[in-house]
Design an enzyme around this catalytic site. Structure first.
Site, PDB file in Angstrom:
ATOM      1  N   GLY A   1     -10.474 -18.456 -23.540  1.00  0.00           N
ATOM      2  CA  GLY A   1     -11.839 -18.500 -23.037  1.00  0.00           C
ATOM      3  C   GLY A   1     -12.044 -18.793 -21.574  1.00  0.00           C
ATOM      4  O   GLY A   1     -13.179 -18.712 -21.085  1.00  0.00           O
TER       5      GLY A   1
ATOM      6  N   GLU B   1      -4.748 -20.236 -25.603  1.00  0.00           N
ATOM      7  CA  GLU B   1      -4.651 -18.804 -25.894  1.00  0.00           C
ATOM      8  C   GLU B   1      -5.385 -17.950 -24.855  1.00  0.00           C
ATOM      9  O   GLU B   1      -6.347 -17.258 -25.185  1.00  0.00           O
ATOM     10  CB  GLU B   1      -5.250 -18.509 -27.277  1.00  0.00           C
ATOM     11  CG  GLU B   1      -4.586 -19.234 -28.412  1.00  0.00           C
ATOM     12  CD  GLU B   1      -5.248 -18.982 -29.766  1.00  0.00           C
ATOM     13  OE1 GLU B   1      -4.605 -19.219 -30.786  1.00  0.00           O
ATOM     14  OE2 GLU B   1      -6.422 -18.550 -29.778  1.00  0.00           O
ATOM     15  N   PRO B   2      -4.948 -17.960 -23.613  1.00  0.00           N
ATOM     16  CA  PRO B   2      -5.670 -17.179 -22.607  1.00  0.00           C
ATOM     17  C   PRO B   2      -5.446 -15.679 -22.786  1.00  0.00           C
ATOM     18  O   PRO B   2      -4.341 -15.243 -23.097  1.00  0.00           O
ATOM     19  CB  PRO B   2      -5.035 -17.650 -21.292  1.00  0.00           C
ATOM     20  CG  PRO B   2      -3.646 -18.044 -21.671  1.00  0.00           C
ATOM     21  CD  PRO B   2      -3.752 -18.620 -23.061  1.00  0.00           C
ATOM     22  N   GLY B   3      -6.513 -14.920 -22.595  1.00  0.00           N
ATOM     23  CA  GLY B   3      -6.401 -13.462 -22.625  1.00  0.00           C
ATOM     24  C   GLY B   3      -6.901 -12.903 -21.308  1.00  0.00           C
ATOM     25  O   GLY B   3      -6.152 -12.540 -20.405  1.00  0.00           O
ATOM     26  N   ARG B   4      -8.235 -12.931 -21.157  1.00  0.00           N
ATOM     27  CA  ARG B   4      -8.885 -12.398 -19.966  1.00  0.00           C
ATOM     28  C   ARG B   4      -8.298 -12.972 -18.668  1.00  0.00           C
ATOM     29  O   ARG B   4      -8.071 -12.243 -17.706  1.00  0.00           O
ATOM     30  CB  ARG B   4     -10.373 -12.751 -20.048  1.00  0.00           C
ATOM     31  CG  ARG B   4     -11.236 -12.103 -18.978  1.00  0.00           C
ATOM     32  CD  ARG B   4     -12.639 -12.734 -18.971  1.00  0.00           C
ATOM     33  NE  ARG B   4     -13.210 -12.894 -20.274  1.00  0.00           N
ATOM     34  CZ  ARG B   4     -13.990 -11.996 -20.875  1.00  0.00           C
ATOM     35  NH1 ARG B   4     -14.317 -10.894 -20.252  1.00  0.00           N
ATOM     36  NH2 ARG B   4     -14.470 -12.217 -22.079  1.00  0.00           N
TER      37      ARG B   4
ATOM     38  N   TYR C   1     -22.262  -5.315 -22.744  1.00  0.00           N
ATOM     39  CA  TYR C   1     -22.611  -6.696 -22.375  1.00  0.00           C
ATOM     40  C   TYR C   1     -23.424  -6.780 -21.090  1.00  0.00           C
ATOM     41  O   TYR C   1     -23.647  -7.876 -20.593  1.00  0.00           O
ATOM     42  CB  TYR C   1     -21.346  -7.535 -22.131  1.00  0.00           C
ATOM     43  CG  TYR C   1     -20.291  -7.456 -23.196  1.00  0.00           C
ATOM     44  CD1 TYR C   1     -20.567  -7.823 -24.512  1.00  0.00           C
ATOM     45  CD2 TYR C   1     -18.999  -7.052 -22.879  1.00  0.00           C
ATOM     46  CE1 TYR C   1     -19.576  -7.763 -25.480  1.00  0.00           C
ATOM     47  CE2 TYR C   1     -18.006  -7.004 -23.843  1.00  0.00           C
ATOM     48  CZ  TYR C   1     -18.303  -7.363 -25.141  1.00  0.00           C
ATOM     49  OH  TYR C   1     -17.322  -7.313 -26.085  1.00  0.00           O
TER      50      TYR C   1
ATOM     51  N   CYS D   1     -22.406  11.742 -22.562  1.00  0.00           N
ATOM     52  CA  CYS D   1     -23.751  12.260 -22.816  1.00  0.00           C
ATOM     53  C   CYS D   1     -24.729  11.170 -23.198  1.00  0.00           C
ATOM     54  O   CYS D   1     -25.322  11.213 -24.276  1.00  0.00           O
ATOM     55  CB  CYS D   1     -23.688  13.264 -23.947  1.00  0.00           C
ATOM     56  SG  CYS D   1     -22.396  14.443 -23.722  1.00  0.00           S
TER      57      CYS D   1
HETATM   58  N1  LLP Z   1      -8.197 -16.764 -29.057  1.00  0.00           N
HETATM   59  C1  LLP Z   1      -9.097 -16.297 -29.961  1.00  0.00           C
HETATM   60  C2  LLP Z   1      -9.081 -16.813 -31.317  1.00  0.00           C
HETATM   61  C3  LLP Z   1     -10.029 -15.331 -29.563  1.00  0.00           C
HETATM   62  O1  LLP Z   1     -10.918 -14.890 -30.448  1.00  0.00           O
HETATM   63  C4  LLP Z   1     -10.023 -14.851 -28.238  1.00  0.00           C
HETATM   64  C5  LLP Z   1     -10.987 -13.848 -27.798  1.00  0.00           C
HETATM   65  C6  LLP Z   1      -9.055 -15.353 -27.352  1.00  0.00           C
HETATM   66  C7  LLP Z   1      -8.173 -16.317 -27.805  1.00  0.00           C
HETATM   67  C8  LLP Z   1      -8.948 -14.907 -25.920  1.00  0.00           C
HETATM   68  O2  LLP Z   1     -10.086 -15.269 -25.209  1.00  0.00           O
HETATM   69  P1  LLP Z   1     -10.166 -15.011 -23.619  1.00  0.00           P
HETATM   70  O3  LLP Z   1      -9.207 -15.971 -22.951  1.00  0.00           O
HETATM   71  O4  LLP Z   1      -9.792 -13.611 -23.378  1.00  0.00           O
HETATM   72  O5  LLP Z   1     -11.589 -15.299 -23.292  1.00  0.00           O
HETATM   73  N2  LLP Z   1     -14.665  -8.208 -25.819  1.00  0.00           N
HETATM   74  C9  LLP Z   1     -15.193  -9.357 -25.122  1.00  0.00           C
HETATM   75  C10 LLP Z   1     -14.326 -10.571 -25.299  1.00  0.00           C
HETATM   76  C11 LLP Z   1     -14.130 -10.980 -26.736  1.00  0.00           C
HETATM   77  C12 LLP Z   1     -13.238 -12.163 -26.876  1.00  0.00           C
HETATM   78  C13 LLP Z   1     -12.836 -12.350 -28.303  1.00  0.00           C
HETATM   79  N3  LLP Z   1     -11.914 -13.416 -28.557  1.00  0.00           N
HETATM   80  C14 LLP Z   1     -15.350  -8.981 -23.641  1.00  0.00           C
HETATM   81  O6  LLP Z   1     -15.059  -7.861 -23.286  1.00  0.00           O
HETATM   82  O7  LLP Z   1     -15.804  -9.796 -22.851  1.00  0.00           O
END
Ligand code: LLP
Length: 453
Positions: free
Chosen positions: A269, A311-314, A355, A382
């Site tokens: 997050g 759990e970083p993603g973004r 979004y 389109c």
């Molecule tokens: N862990 C869990 C359980 C999650 O559900 C998520 C993201 C993450 C980790 C990674 O979160 P991050 O660090 O990336 O914020 N499609 C949306 C984002 C959805 C996130 C869903 N869960 C967007 O494009 O902004």
């Protein structure tokens, strides 16, 4: 998910050049001979050689971000797993990078797990979550021998237990808890009702019931707790608040069952900068708030400090990536707006329409010129809602220019579609002046491959 358009000031030409956009670009971005280079590769040449639309990922930035998380979490406590959330961007290359950087991998589906398996990723470092894993996916987890399954509901727990028992296996599980704290991007809100499709709520006693069931079920080894309070979070006190709630629950578990929680996973997050003025929290501060926060709360409650996970993603990939397009047309509607049409759109970046996300854009072959006008970057689909960047300050655009949209490394390629039977762009990784295809561009044959008609 970024500031809604209504809360953004109206866009004006801001005279910014690529030099002013470094905060949203990959760390290796530079301007060479007036053109944008990333990872030592000229983006204009790359676009012309590899074709557009194209996702470009900077390997150095990805590795740097992973190592920052490792460094600033383990600085405060020895046992922290950095679990990269593959949903943000997943390819075999990044799986290997995650392994090399001593991190773990979070999968959200059997399909994501298939990438880990194909890449030969160490299975004990894989974690699977999701609010409705199918029986087939649960079996895939067990057969692959993954490290942990994050259990989200009672039915799934019973299924997992039965499937594990059939195999004579024992699966470590975390119980997903909704702490009642939800991050409202820049702040947090307490959601008393805990109205969420994810996990077990605390207030109605469901989380405790789930923990007790996990302790007694065969084939399941209760390892700890999991939470995830949201995405694109700037306000670290949301994490602090949720951690307070979770550690208090750990004490309750210990008091009621005598079982110690061995692991606490606080989810992902951490927010990133999409706009040049954005100032997200640093990984260093995140590490301190989360890891010290857990330690302090445990001390307060007289608990042993558990193993931790983030759990970083973004925050690993968003700023590592850009999308390159070729401008096809520039349509000025006098007194209204100018549309710059590109050879991609909502099929490669759905986040603007979904979004109302906002991105910085620049013209790669005019990177050191000031952004002297405002235009709306439109896709080729389109739908009038097919906008990539609304009201973008931009250098003067001409057909044939290479348009670069910044900070698209997260949740763009992974959310891409074939709408209008558009082939999805390929992904190129850049590093030390070289580029390579990580994922090739789709072909019409790829589109037709599954059609049996
Ligand atoms: N862990 C869990 C359980 C999650 O559900 C998520 C993201 C993450 C980790 C990674 O979160 P991050 O660090 O990336 O914020 N499609 C949306 C984002 C959805 C996130 C869903 N869960 C967007 O494009 O902004």
């Amino acid at each position: 998910m970024g500031k809604p358009a209504a809360s953004r000031p109206p866009a004006t030409p801001d005279a910014k050049t690529a030099h002013d956009l470094m905060g949203v670009l990959p760390m290796t971005a530079e301007v060479c001979d007036g053109r944008l280079c990333i990872g030592g590769v000229d983006m204009t040449d790359l676009a012309r050689e590899a074709g557009t639309a194209l996702y470009v990922m900077d390997e150095a930035t990805i590795r740097h971000q992973l190592s920052e998380f490792v460094k600033w979490t383990r600085y405060h406590w020895k046992d922290v797993d950095v679990v990269y959330a593959g949903k943000a961007f997943l390819s075999l290359d990044i799986v290997r990078i995650v392994e090399e950087e001593d991190c773990c991998l979070l999968c959200a589906s059997g399909g994501e797990l298939a990438y880990a398996v194909r890449a030969g990723f160490p299975m004990e470092r894989v974690q699977m979550h999701g609010n409705n894993k199918t029986p087939a996916e649960l079996a895939e987890c067990l057969d692959a021998g993954i490290g942990r399954v994050v259990v989200d509901n009672f039915e799934e727990m019973e299924r997992l237990s039965a499937l594990a028992a059939e195999r004579g296996a024992t699966q470590k599980v975390l119980i997903r808890v909704t702490p009642g704290v939800e991050a409202d991007t820049h702040d947090f809100i307490m959601t008393g009702a805990e109205d969420s499709k994810f996990g077990f709520g605390l207030n109605q006693g469901l989380a405790m019931q789930a923990v007790k069931r996990a302790i007694e079920l065969p084939g399941i080894d209760f390892d700890g707790l999991h939470m995830h309070i949201g995405s694109q979070i700037y306000a670290l006190h949301s994490f602090a608040k949720a951690i307070e709630v979770m550690v208090a629950f750990m004490r309750e578990i210990q008091a009621e069952t005598g079982v110690a929680v061995r692991m606490l996973d606080v989810g992902g997050g951490l927010g990133v900068a999409y706009g040049a003025p954005d100032e997200p929290s640093t990984v260093k501060d995140f590490g301190k708030v989360v890891v010290d926060g857990i330690k302090e709360e445990c001390e307060k409650h007289g608990l042993d400090v558990p193993r931790m996970a983030v759990e970083p993603g973004r925050s690993i990939v968003a700023n590592a990536g850009v999308t390159l397009y070729t401008i096809g047309s520039v349509k000025e509607i006098p007194g209204i707006r100018t549309y710059v049409a590109v050879d991609g759109g909502m099929s490669d970046n759905i986040r603007t329409s979904l979004y109302d996300a906002h991105y910085e854009a620049l013209i790669a072959n005019k990177a050191d010129q000031p952004r002297e006008m405002v235009a709306t970057v439109a896709g080729k689909h389109c739908e009038s809602g097919d906008i990539v960047v609304r009201d973008a300050p931009l250098q003067c655009p001409e057909p044939g220019d290479v348009l670069c949209v910044c900070a698209t490394g997260g949740y763009c390629q992974s959310m891409a579609s074939n709408y209008n039977k558009q082939v999805r762009p390929g992904v190129v990784f850049v590093r030390d002046g070289e580029w390579r295809w990580a994922v090739r561009r789709e072909t019409y044959e790829d589109l037709l491959r599954c059609d049996l008609g």
